[in-house]
Enzyme design. Structure first.
Site, PDB file in Angstrom:
ATOM      1  N   PRO A   2       0.836  -1.210   0.000  1.00 47.60           N
ATOM      2  CA  PRO A   2       0.000   0.000   0.000  1.00 47.60           C
ATOM      3  C   PRO A   2       0.869   1.259   0.000  1.00 47.60           C
ATOM      4  CG  PRO A   2      -0.467  -1.395   1.925  1.00 47.60           C
ATOM      5  CD  PRO A   2       0.667  -2.025   1.196  1.00 47.60           C
ATOM      6  N   GLU A   3       0.654   2.102  -0.977  1.00 46.43           N
ATOM      7  CA  GLU A   3       1.367   3.373  -1.066  1.00 46.43           C
ATOM      8  C   GLU A   3       0.459   4.474  -0.517  1.00 46.43           C
ATOM      9  OE1 GLU A   3       4.424   3.905  -2.015  1.00 46.43           O
ATOM     10  OE2 GLU A   3       4.965   1.979  -2.872  1.00 46.43           O
TER      11      GLU A   3
END
Ligand SMILES: [Zn+2]
Length: 271
Positions: A2-3
Site C-alpha cells: 500500500p502506497e
C-alpha cells in the site's frame, strides 16, 4: 505494498464508519506484527470514543479520548469494516469492535503492519517526528525542494524518495513524476533549477492526486465481506515500460538502477 494513495483511500473509506463510534473491545488474535501490539492496549482503548481518522505519511491516526492509535499497513495490510460476528480468517490479526455491531478488521498476511498507541500528539511520536512534509500540502512546493537540494549530489530521484525530504513518493510515483517534469532521474538534486523543481512538485502532486481519484472509483467497497479491497494502479507512462515507446516522442524507455531502485525514463524527453 500500500502506497500513500491507497492509505488515503483507505482513510476515506473507513473514516465515516468510525468517527463518533465508541470502541466496545479490541480483539487481538496475533500480537506479533512489525512491532508487537502493546500489552494492555485492549484495556486502554475499551470504552473510548473515536473522534476522527487522520493520515500522516502512510500512518493512519485514529484519535480517541485519551490518545491515538497509530496504524500502519506494512507490506500487505488491508482494513475492512465488517459485522463483528464475521468469523476471522487466518490472517485477520485484529478487530476494533464498535458499538454498532461492526468492526474494523486488519488483515495482514506478511505481518509488517503495526498498531501502536500514544497519549501525545502523534506527530511527535518517534516514527513520525522526523518525516518531511506531506506532498499534497502547500508547504511542499518547488521553492522548498530547490532550497533543500542546494549542494546535494544525490540523484534527484533518490532525493524525492527520501522521507525526510517529502513523504509518500514511492518508486512508481517518483518515476512518473520525473517523466512528467522532463527531469532525468539520475541528475544531481543540487543542479536542478527552481523553475524545474516547481514543475516537479506539481507533477508529484498530480500523479498522487490522480491515483487517489482512481482509488476512490476502483477500490472495492470497504464494507464488502467478500474479498479484500484490492490495490490499484493508475495508467503508467514509463514505470515498468522499458523498451516500449515513450508516449510523447516514441523513443524507447530505458531502465537504470538508481539507489537500488528501478528507474524508467525517456532519454529524449528527460534531461
Ligand atoms: Zn520521450
Amino acid at each position: 505494498m500500500p502506497e500513500l494513495p491507497e492509505v488515503e483511500t483507505t482513510r476515506r473509506g473507513i473514516e465515516p464508519h468510525l468517527t463518533g463510534r465508541r470502541i466496545v473491545r479490541l480483539a487481538v488474535r496475533e500480537r506479533r506484527l512489525r512491532w508487537p501490539v502493546p500489552r494492555g492496549l485492549e484495556t486502554t482503548v475499551a470504552g473510548q470514543r473515536i473522534h476522527g481518522v487522520r493520515r500522516r505519511a502512510k500512518y493512519l491516526l485514529i484519535e480517541l479520548d485519551t490518545g491515538s492509535l497509530i496504524l500502519h499497513l506494512g507490506m500487505s495490510g488491508a482494513l475492512r469494516i465488517l459485522p463483528t460476528a464475521t468469523p476471522p480468517d487466518k490472517h485477520d490479526h485484529l478487530d476494533l469492535e464498535l458499538d454498532d455491531g461492526q468492526c474494523l478488521r486488519l488483515t495482514d498476511p506478511r505481518r509488517f503492519g503495526a498498531l501502536l498507541w500514544t497519549t501525545r500528539a502523534p506527530e511527535s511520536h518517534k516514527l513520525l517526528r522526523e518525516l518531511g512534509p506531506e506532498p499534497l500540502s502547500d508547504e511542499f512546493n518547488g521553492e522548498y525542494l530547490h532550497a533543500l537540494s542546494r549542494g546535494r549530489r544525490a540523484a534527484v530521484k533518490s532525493f524525492i524518495m527520501d522521507s525526510h525530504v517529502v513523504v509518500g513518493v514511492g518508486n512508481i510515483y517518483a518515476n512518473e513524476a520525473l517523466f512528467l517534469a522532463g527531469i532525468h532521474p539520475a541528475r544531481a538534486a543540487g543542479r536542478i533549477s527552481r523553475q524545474r523543481y516547481e514543475q516537479l512538485a506539481a507533477a508529484i502532486k498530480a500523479v498522487l492526486e490522480q491515483s487517489i481519484r482512481v482509488g476512490g472509483t476502483t477500490l472495492r467497497d470497504f464494507t464488502g465481506s467478500d474479498g479484500r479491497p484490492g490495490y490499484f494502479r493508475q495508467s503508467l507512462r514509463v514505470y515498468e515500460r522499458a523498451g516500449r515507446p515513450c508516449p510523447v516522442c516514441g523513443e524507447a524507455i530505458r531502465l537504470k538502477r538508481i539507489g537500488q531502485r528501478s528507474s524508467y525514463y525517456c532519454p529524449h524527453c528527460q534531461r
